[in-house]
Design an enzyme around this catalytic site. Sequence first.
Site, PDB file in Angstrom:
ATOM      1  N   ASP A  47      18.604 -60.760 -43.600  1.00 44.61           N
ATOM      2  CA  ASP A  47      19.536 -59.626 -43.727  1.00 44.61           C
ATOM      3  C   ASP A  47      19.578 -58.836 -42.413  1.00 44.61           C
ATOM      4  O   ASP A  47      20.390 -57.930 -42.250  1.00 44.61           O
ATOM      5  CB  ASP A  47      19.233 -58.749 -44.948  1.00 44.61           C
ATOM      6  CG  ASP A  47      17.859 -58.123 -44.915  1.00 44.61           C
ATOM      7  OD1 ASP A  47      17.072 -58.404 -43.988  1.00 44.61           O
ATOM      8  OD2 ASP A  47      17.556 -57.325 -45.833  1.00 44.61           O
ATOM      9  N   SER A  48      18.731 -59.237 -41.449  1.00 45.89           N
ATOM     10  CA  SER A  48      18.854 -58.708 -40.085  1.00 45.89           C
ATOM     11  C   SER A  48      20.233 -59.037 -39.507  1.00 45.89           C
ATOM     12  O   SER A  48      20.659 -58.423 -38.527  1.00 45.89           O
ATOM     13  CB  SER A  48      17.758 -59.285 -39.185  1.00 45.89           C
ATOM     14  OG  SER A  48      17.692 -60.687 -39.314  1.00 45.89           O
ATOM     15  N   ASP A  86      18.639 -64.619 -47.468  1.00 49.45           N
ATOM     16  CA  ASP A  86      17.885 -63.372 -47.639  1.00 49.45           C
ATOM     17  C   ASP A  86      18.745 -62.407 -48.451  1.00 49.45           C
ATOM     18  O   ASP A  86      19.795 -61.948 -47.971  1.00 49.45           O
ATOM     19  CB  ASP A  86      17.609 -62.803 -46.234  1.00 49.45           C
ATOM     20  CG  ASP A  86      16.520 -61.768 -46.220  1.00 49.45           C
ATOM     21  OD1 ASP A  86      15.853 -61.571 -47.248  1.00 49.45           O
ATOM     22  OD2 ASP A  86      16.330 -61.153 -45.149  1.00 49.45           O
ATOM     23  N   LYS A 116      15.087 -65.378 -50.320  1.00 51.99           N
ATOM     24  CA  LYS A 116      13.961 -64.497 -49.985  1.00 51.99           C
ATOM     25  C   LYS A 116      14.276 -63.107 -50.523  1.00 51.99           C
ATOM     26  O   LYS A 116      15.423 -62.659 -50.441  1.00 51.99           O
ATOM     27  CB  LYS A 116      13.747 -64.444 -48.464  1.00 51.99           C
ATOM     28  CG  LYS A 116      12.658 -63.459 -48.052  1.00 51.99           C
ATOM     29  CD  LYS A 116      12.297 -63.568 -46.587  1.00 51.99           C
ATOM     30  CE  LYS A 116      13.144 -62.740 -45.651  1.00 51.99           C
ATOM     31  NZ  LYS A 116      13.172 -61.290 -45.898  1.00 51.99           N
ATOM     32  N   GLU A 118      12.650 -58.998 -50.686  1.00 52.70           N
ATOM     33  CA  GLU A 118      11.645 -57.991 -50.309  1.00 52.70           C
ATOM     34  C   GLU A 118      11.234 -57.219 -51.554  1.00 52.70           C
ATOM     35  O   GLU A 118      12.080 -56.884 -52.378  1.00 52.70           O
ATOM     36  CB  GLU A 118      12.266 -56.950 -49.360  1.00 52.70           C
ATOM     37  CG  GLU A 118      12.485 -57.416 -47.974  1.00 52.70           C
ATOM     38  CD  GLU A 118      13.167 -56.335 -47.124  1.00 52.70           C
ATOM     39  OE1 GLU A 118      13.103 -55.135 -47.472  1.00 52.70           O
ATOM     40  OE2 GLU A 118      13.766 -56.711 -46.110  1.00 52.70           O
ATOM     41  N   GLU A 185       5.238 -59.096 -43.102  1.00 51.49           N
ATOM     42  CA  GLU A 185       5.848 -58.450 -41.918  1.00 51.49           C
ATOM     43  C   GLU A 185       5.029 -57.238 -41.487  1.00 51.49           C
ATOM     44  O   GLU A 185       4.781 -56.320 -42.274  1.00 51.49           O
ATOM     45  CB  GLU A 185       7.295 -58.026 -42.213  1.00 51.49           C
ATOM     46  CG  GLU A 185       7.916 -57.333 -40.989  1.00 51.49           C
ATOM     47  CD  GLU A 185       9.440 -57.241 -40.994  1.00 51.49           C
ATOM     48  OE1 GLU A 185      10.087 -57.763 -41.919  1.00 51.49           O
ATOM     49  OE2 GLU A 185       9.975 -56.641 -40.047  1.00 51.49           O
TER      50      GLU A 185
HETATM   51  O1  KIV Z   1      16.031 -60.351 -42.078  1.00 51.74           O
HETATM   52  C1  KIV Z   1      15.151 -60.844 -41.358  1.00 51.74           C
HETATM   53  O2  KIV Z   1      15.380 -61.220 -40.197  1.00 51.74           O
HETATM   54  C2  KIV Z   1      13.812 -60.960 -41.916  1.00 51.74           C
HETATM   55  C3  KIV Z   1      12.718 -61.447 -41.006  1.00 51.74           C
HETATM   56  C4  KIV Z   1      12.296 -60.343 -40.125  1.00 51.74           C
HETATM   57  C5  KIV Z   1      11.587 -62.007 -41.769  1.00 51.74           C
HETATM   58  O3  KIV Z   1      13.612 -60.655 -43.045  1.00 51.74           O
END
Ligand code: KIV
Length: 267
Positions: A47-48, A86, A116, A118, A185
């Site tokens: 999600d970055s 993500d 993924k 969080e 992280e």
């Molecule tokens: O969104 C992302 O890039 C991440 C990584 C930092 C693990 O979750």
Amino acid sequence: MEKRKLTVASFRKMKNNQEKIVMVTAYDAPGAAIAAAAGVEMLLVGDSLAMTALGYENTLPLTLDESLHHAAAVRRGAPDAFVVGDMPFLSYQLDMNEAVRNAGRYIKEARCDAVKLEGGMEIVPLVEKLVLTGIPVIAHVGLMPQHIQTAGGYRVAGKTEDEAARLLAEVKAFEKAGAFAVVLECIPAAVAGKITQEVSIPTIGIGAGSATDGQVQVCNDLLGLFDRFVPKHAKRYCNLREIMLKAYSDYVCEVKNQQFPTQDNSF
Ligand code: KIV
């Protein structure tokens, strides 16, 4: 020799064989193709994406549709890679059925191999439900960018004994719920090392030291596309921003000076 397609079982085997797992973020088809060709084993459509490609200030505004759009592009660029979607903020926190439906879109529409999420203990029942539904899950603990507003910013997690114990308990709960791996992280290396030893699922670290079973990096950090600073947990392997800047500047110069196009570029 033909490269075999990696599965969730491959990563468990790699942990058992003490072979490090390499993960990097990817947001588009060419980036995914290059990372896969270099031997990266897991592509994370993080999600970055919100900041690295879409110009948002943090991960919070990213929508499910934006994330799926990029996840599908990553899959098209790397048809044989292990691709992880993500799930964005509020795409899985509100309601269990909606969360399963949204996670399923990564599998059905974007052809991802896993998702993924969080979170801590509050998402353990969801992880269990997703796995029972047939959706492989990577959990993500420690610094959680989707929680920056409650955490008061980007902070290293697990620095006190209580916090370290909570992280270990969370990872054990995710292992029991069926998650096949966990991202750690920005947690102290010693805490990450202890968690890695105490669970059978692979740990993939970012800012979590060298004892984790694998590493993940944001591709923009690794490639030098971010010009403001290099985060402490990142290593810049090249300065792609400088290379791109020079290429664009040369192009501008040559067009202005009528050096491009030449006969060679003309029909
Ligand atoms: O969104 C992302 O890039 C991440 C990584 C930092 C693990 O979750």
